[in-house]
Enzyme design. Structure first.
Site, PDB file in Angstrom:
ATOM      1  N   CYS A 132       0.836  -1.203   0.000  1.00  0.00           N
ATOM      2  CA  CYS A 132       0.000   0.000   0.000  1.00  0.00           C
ATOM      3  C   CYS A 132       0.880   1.266   0.000  1.00  0.00           C
ATOM      4  CB  CYS A 132      -0.974  -0.012   1.177  1.00  0.00           C
ATOM      5  SG  CYS A 132      -2.360   1.124   0.959  1.00  0.00           S
ATOM      6  N   ASP A 201      -3.206   1.458  10.138  1.00  0.00           N
ATOM      7  CA  ASP A 201      -4.387   2.324  10.295  1.00  0.00           C
ATOM      8  C   ASP A 201      -4.838   2.347  11.743  1.00  0.00           C
ATOM      9  OD1 ASP A 201      -4.342   1.199   7.392  1.00  0.00           O
ATOM     10  OD2 ASP A 201      -5.492   3.062   7.317  1.00  0.00           O
ATOM     11  N   LYS A 212      -3.791  -2.221   5.593  1.00  0.00           N
ATOM     12  CA  LYS A 212      -4.424  -2.522   4.308  1.00  0.00           C
ATOM     13  C   LYS A 212      -4.515  -4.027   4.067  1.00  0.00           C
ATOM     14  CE  LYS A 212      -6.104  -0.353   2.335  1.00  0.00           C
ATOM     15  NZ  LYS A 212      -5.691   0.899   1.750  1.00  0.00           N
TER      16      LYS A 212
END
Ligand code: RI2
Length: 323
Positions: A132, A201, A212
């Protein structure tokens, strides 16, 4: 101001851009959300301090509802709203302006510091595999390059939105040699890499890393091949609600990101799932790099308690006592 009000256009636009992923990446989302709250506060056309607080909470709710997984978003809103104080609208607005400024500066500084700490793990001649696009992970590579370390990268394209292309472009801007691979080729190339370096995240109290989709399987393969798994994550990615057993919600995105409607119709009746994130258990992670140092995942809870405490409020929720 009456009972009904319109939120500042910056709040509405920022919320829309976060939901549409025109603004994306956990740190960038947090920065944009704080800036939008600042714009809302600067619009001082309110009748009373209570009305000001009500509008600020409504703005925060609008932003919070956009994407469920990146905890940097509620952490940013919590930071700004919890510092809101004053007896007058002008004083309240000033306090928000100050906290937004402080928050955004701290965010920048944290990423710089994290980058320097992460760069210490990268050595001359090393190859890094990425997944990502993460500004925190990029900060580690950028700091290594700045200090003269020669690194190269194997970049996974990261379906379905191909954010690996952003990583590839930014690495080339740093003059880092890049090999782009399809996600399915990762295992084949792990023998050629010295580090798996990804962002996060959200990080849970037990050291699980939410990142991700594809990260968890990649981490298992990396550990199998003896490749250290390095997570670059500012402390704003720590999810204090997980201290009390709350689990991180995984965002489910539109199936058309995976398969366009015509192709889907052509295939026939099928279900299509598009979870944006997965959870990598702490046993598959070597180190979480933060601006406060690097931690084995099992000890991240100590930093989480120190920074957030146990009492995690949601100051954007209206209660009978919240004025
Ligand atoms: P930074 C991204 O999610 C990726 O999962 C990335 O690892 C994470 O945000 C952290 O990004 P998305 O917003 O905060 O692209 O390190 O779904 O930039």
């Amino acid at each position: 101001m009456g009972d009904s009000f319109e939120l500042h256009p910056d709040v509405q636009n920022t919320a829309r851009q976060i939901a549409d992923m025109d603004i994306r990446g956990a740190a960038t989302i947090a920065d944009a959300a704080a800036a939008a709250l600042g714009a809302q506060a600067a619009e001082c056309d309110f009748d009373s301090p209570d009305a000001f607080r009500t509008v600020m909470r409504a703005a925060a709710r609008e932003l919070e509802a956009t994407r469920p997984t990146a905890v940097s978003l509620p952490n940013a809103l919590r930071y700004v709203l919890s510092e809101m104080e004053g007896e007058t609208v002008a004083a309240l607005a000033r306090s928000v302006e100050r906290s937004v400024g402080r928050f955004r500066t701290d965010l920048d500084n944290a990423q710089d510091r994290l980058g320097e700490i992460g760069a210490g793990r990268l050595h001359d001649g090393d190859t890094v595999m990425t997944h990502c696009h993460s500004t925190d992970a990029m900060a580690c590579i950028a700091a290594a390059v700045r200090s003269g370390t020669d690194v190269s990268a194997i970049v996974k394209e990261t379906r379905p939105r191909n954010q690996g292309h952003i990583t590839a472009r930014e690495l080339r801007e740093l003059d880092v040699p890049v090999t782009l691979i399809v996600d399915n080729a990762a295992h084949r190339f792990l023998d050629d890499v010295d580090h798996l370096l990804v962002g996060a995240d959200s990080i849970a109290a037990d050291g699980s890393v939410v990142n991700k989709i594809g990260t968890a399987g990649l981490a298992v393969s990396a550990r199998d091949r003896g490749v250290p798994v390095m997570i670059a994550a500012q402390s704003i990615k720590l999810d204090p609600k997980t201290l009390t057993g709350t689990t991180v919600e995984i965002e489910q995105r539109d199936p058309t990101e995976v398969l366009d409607t015509d192709t889907r119709d052509d295939i026939g009746t099928i279900a299509v799932e598009n979870p944006a994130f997965d959870v990598t258990p702490p046993r598959h992670v070597d180190a979480i790099i933060t601006e406060h140092g690097q931690f084995p995942p099992e000890s991240i809870v100590v930093l989480m308690r120190e920074l957030f405490g146990e009492d995690v409020t949601e100051p954007w929720i209206e209660t009978e006592t919240s004025v």
